[in-house]
Design an enzyme around this catalytic site. Structure first.
Site, PDB file in Angstrom:
ATOM      1  N   CYS A  95      28.867 -18.785  -6.961  1.00 17.22           N
ATOM      2  CA  CYS A  95      28.963 -19.835  -6.223  1.00 17.22           C
ATOM      3  C   CYS A  95      29.355 -20.961  -7.099  1.00 17.22           C
ATOM      4  O   CYS A  95      30.502 -21.852  -6.874  1.00 17.22           O
ATOM      5  CB  CYS A  95      28.226 -20.040  -4.939  1.00 17.22           C
ATOM      6  SG  CYS A  95      26.572 -20.199  -5.490  1.00 17.22           S
TER       7      CYS A  95
ATOM      8  N   HIS B 272      25.247 -26.787  -2.548  1.00 13.75           N
ATOM      9  CA  HIS B 272      24.848 -27.210  -3.938  1.00 13.75           C
ATOM     10  C   HIS B 272      25.716 -28.477  -4.038  1.00 13.75           C
ATOM     11  O   HIS B 272      26.815 -28.456  -3.409  1.00 13.75           O
ATOM     12  CB  HIS B 272      25.219 -26.422  -5.078  1.00 13.75           C
ATOM     13  CG  HIS B 272      24.841 -24.786  -4.915  1.00 13.75           C
ATOM     14  ND1 HIS B 272      23.408 -24.587  -5.175  1.00 13.75           N
ATOM     15  CD2 HIS B 272      25.381 -23.740  -4.769  1.00 13.75           C
ATOM     16  CE1 HIS B 272      23.261 -23.481  -5.284  1.00 13.75           C
ATOM     17  NE2 HIS B 272      24.480 -22.846  -4.684  1.00 13.75           N
TER      18      HIS B 272
HETATM   19  P1  NAD Z   1      21.510 -10.735   0.402  1.00 11.42           P
HETATM   20  O1  NAD Z   1      19.866 -10.455   0.005  1.00 11.42           O
HETATM   21  O2  NAD Z   1      21.716 -11.697   1.528  1.00 11.42           O
HETATM   22  O3  NAD Z   1      22.106  -9.482   0.729  1.00 11.42           O
HETATM   23  C1  NAD Z   1      21.964  -8.185   0.036  1.00 11.42           C
HETATM   24  C2  NAD Z   1      22.104  -7.178   0.839  1.00 11.42           C
HETATM   25  O4  NAD Z   1      22.089  -5.984  -0.008  1.00 11.42           O
HETATM   26  C3  NAD Z   1      20.790  -6.844   1.882  1.00 11.42           C
HETATM   27  O5  NAD Z   1      21.538  -6.856   3.200  1.00 11.42           O
HETATM   28  C4  NAD Z   1      20.039  -5.796   1.435  1.00 11.42           C
HETATM   29  O6  NAD Z   1      19.454  -5.301   2.376  1.00 11.42           O
HETATM   30  C5  NAD Z   1      21.084  -4.848   0.786  1.00 11.42           C
HETATM   31  N1  NAD Z   1      20.753  -3.998  -0.124  1.00 11.42           N
HETATM   32  C6  NAD Z   1      19.302  -4.081  -0.771  1.00 11.42           C
HETATM   33  N2  NAD Z   1      19.115  -2.994  -1.578  1.00 11.42           N
HETATM   34  C7  NAD Z   1      20.322  -2.075  -1.257  1.00 11.42           C
HETATM   35  C8  NAD Z   1      20.672  -0.747  -1.801  1.00 11.42           C
HETATM   36  N3  NAD Z   1      19.830  -0.259  -2.705  1.00 11.42           N
HETATM   37  N4  NAD Z   1      21.894  -0.289  -1.455  1.00 11.42           N
HETATM   38  C9  NAD Z   1      22.748  -1.052  -0.783  1.00 11.42           C
HETATM   39  N5  NAD Z   1      22.465  -2.216  -0.319  1.00 11.42           N
HETATM   40  C10 NAD Z   1      21.096  -2.637  -0.652  1.00 11.42           C
HETATM   41  O7  NAD Z   1      22.064 -11.207  -0.787  1.00 11.42           O
HETATM   42  P2  NAD Z   1      23.467 -12.236  -1.272  1.00 11.42           P
HETATM   43  O8  NAD Z   1      23.024 -13.782  -1.015  1.00 11.42           O
HETATM   44  O9  NAD Z   1      24.464 -11.711  -0.108  1.00 11.42           O
HETATM   45  O10 NAD Z   1      23.950 -11.846  -2.717  1.00 11.42           O
HETATM   46  C11 NAD Z   1      24.596 -10.689  -2.983  1.00 11.42           C
HETATM   47  C12 NAD Z   1      25.373 -11.069  -4.221  1.00 11.42           C
HETATM   48  O11 NAD Z   1      26.060 -12.224  -4.212  1.00 11.42           O
HETATM   49  C13 NAD Z   1      24.310 -11.404  -5.432  1.00 11.42           C
HETATM   50  O12 NAD Z   1      24.933 -10.835  -6.837  1.00 11.42           O
HETATM   51  C14 NAD Z   1      24.196 -12.871  -5.603  1.00 11.42           C
HETATM   52  O13 NAD Z   1      23.911 -13.495  -6.587  1.00 11.42           O
HETATM   53  C15 NAD Z   1      25.666 -13.124  -5.100  1.00 11.42           C
HETATM   54  N6  NAD Z   1      25.802 -14.428  -4.639  1.00 11.42           N
HETATM   55  C16 NAD Z   1      25.170 -15.128  -3.612  1.00 11.42           C
HETATM   56  C17 NAD Z   1      25.436 -16.326  -3.201  1.00 11.42           C
HETATM   57  C18 NAD Z   1      24.295 -16.930  -2.167  1.00 11.42           C
HETATM   58  O14 NAD Z   1      24.302 -18.229  -2.186  1.00 11.42           O
HETATM   59  N7  NAD Z   1      23.777 -16.063  -1.033  1.00 11.42           N
HETATM   60  C19 NAD Z   1      26.426 -16.868  -3.515  1.00 11.42           C
HETATM   61  C20 NAD Z   1      27.244 -16.341  -4.345  1.00 11.42           C
HETATM   62  C21 NAD Z   1      27.106 -15.021  -4.861  1.00 11.42           C
END
Ligand code: NAD
Length: 335
Positions: free
Chosen positions: A140, A219
């Site tokens: 992000c 942010h």
């Molecule tokens: P999150 O924790 O909200 O979601 C992750 C999901 O993956 C959850 O639903 C979890 O249950 C699932 N999960 C866990 N283990 C698993 C498995 N073995 N197989 C399949 N699914 C599984 O995380 P997020 O915030 O959506 O982040 C996901 C990615 O996006 C990360 O790389 C993060 O760095 C990136 N990201 C996050 C944001 C943010 O601010 N939240 C912004 C940009 C990028």
């Protein structure tokens, strides 16, 4: 025929990518994965998404009365491309599965550039993911920096950029993380954000520091950039105004903080109240000599969502022209 997209990891990012993909006319969601029978799994069913789960979790979903379409391996088989939105540390395991099934996959910014060797930002390098099997949509914060710095550099040549990232401590649905009453500097300097921007703009001299603050909304970046020439504040404003997925707002019109930005997103009727654009305070842009100063805000839950849609289009060769893909995605998402 629409491109069949599977979402592995249906959390903050995964559920938003699912909505955005289903808003497009050239791609569709064929399934999402959940590991546990949570409220999000139940809501995915309500939204009509086939839910795929790990083989060992089948009984738990059955006991909870949540219908299951198959295993995660079944979803990988059924998809043309998987958008992997799992949390960190699972990438290598899933990469092996996607490769064995001969499928394309996109990871998110929590993974390193080295996982895929290609990182993606629609404004800066759409064509580098053309036809690729694997790519990564940068984080992000990196997406936010690229949205403005790429075109400023293209127009005025940035000699050095100095950025402080004021980071939200947790997402709004997260009651585990903090701080909740402190300000926490990242002491490993410079922070990883600069090198992450360089995964797409390797020529850019950029230096970053970061502090975490007790907020969940957005942010904020403070950016100081030495430019190659003395241009006017008005000239810079025109360039920033023309950047795709960047919205200028004015403090003197009442948008004094991230609180009013997120209120604006809700007033615009955005899904989940998301602000997909990077928001720059127009009255906070200033040139002094050859030094540019500005502030921008990043809705961490949503700015990368349209980038994932464009990345699918580039990897699946659906649209050659970056501007055309950006416009198509934006129109479908109401940006
Ligand atoms: P999150 O924790 O909200 O979601 C992750 C999901 O993956 C959850 O639903 C979890 O249950 C699932 N999960 C866990 N283990 C698993 C498995 N073995 N197989 C399949 N699914 C599984 O995380 P997020 O915030 O959506 O982040 C996901 C990615 O996006 C990360 O790389 C993060 O760095 C990136 N990201 C996050 C944001 C943010 O601010 N939240 C912004 C940009 C990028």
């Amino acid at each position: 025929m629409k491109v069949k997209v599977g979402i592995n990891g249906y959390g903050t990012i995964g559920k938003r990518v699912a909505t955005a993909v289903n808003q497009q006319d050239d791609m569709e969601i064929i399934g999402i994965t959940k590991t546990r029978p949570t409220y999000e799994a139940r809501d995915a069913v309500r939204q009509g998404y086939p839910v795929y789960v790990p083989a060992e979790s089948m009984d738990a979903f059955k006991d909870a009365g949540i219908p299951v379409a198959g295993t995660i391996d079944d979803m990988i088989k059924a998809a043309d491309i998987i958008v992997d939105c799992t949390p960190g540390k699972l990438a290598e395991e899933y990469k092996a599965k996607y490769a064995a099934a001969g499928k394309k996959a996109i990871w998110q910014g929590g993974e390193d550039h080295s996982l895929t060797g290609i990182s993606f930002n629609a404004t800066a390098n759409y064509s580098e993911s053309w036809g690729a099997q694997f790519s990564r949509v940068v984080s992000c914060n990196t997406t936010g920096l690229l949205r403005t710095l790429f075109n400023i550099d293209k127009n005025f040549k940035i000699k050095n950029a100095y950025v402080t990232l004021i980071r939200r401590s947790a997402d709004p649905n997260d009651s585990k993380n903090g701080p909740i009453n402190a300000i926490e500097p990242s002491v490993k300097l410079p922070t990883h954000h600069g090198p992450d921007v360089q995964s797409i703009m390797p020529w850019l001299s950029i230096n970053t520091m970061a502090v975490k603050v007790p907020t969940t909304l957005m942010h904020v970046h403070t950016i100081v950039a030495e430019l190659g020439s003395e241009v006017t504040t008005e000239q810079v404003k025109e360039v920033i105004k023309a950047c795709p997925r960047v919205r200028l707002v004015k403090s003197k019109e009442g948008i004094k903080s991230t609180a009013q930005i997120m209120d604006l997103a809700r007033e615009l009727g955005r899904t989940r109240g998301d602000m997909f654009e990077i928001v720059v305070w127009e009255d906070g842009i200033k040139m002094v000599g050859n030094v540019l100063y500005y502030y921008q805000a990043v809705n961490q839950e949503s700015d990368v969502i349209p980038e994932n849609v464009d990345c699918i289009r580039s990897m699946c060769k659906l649209e050659k022209d970056a501007a055309a893909s950006i416009a198509k995605t934006n129109k479908a998402m109401g940006i």
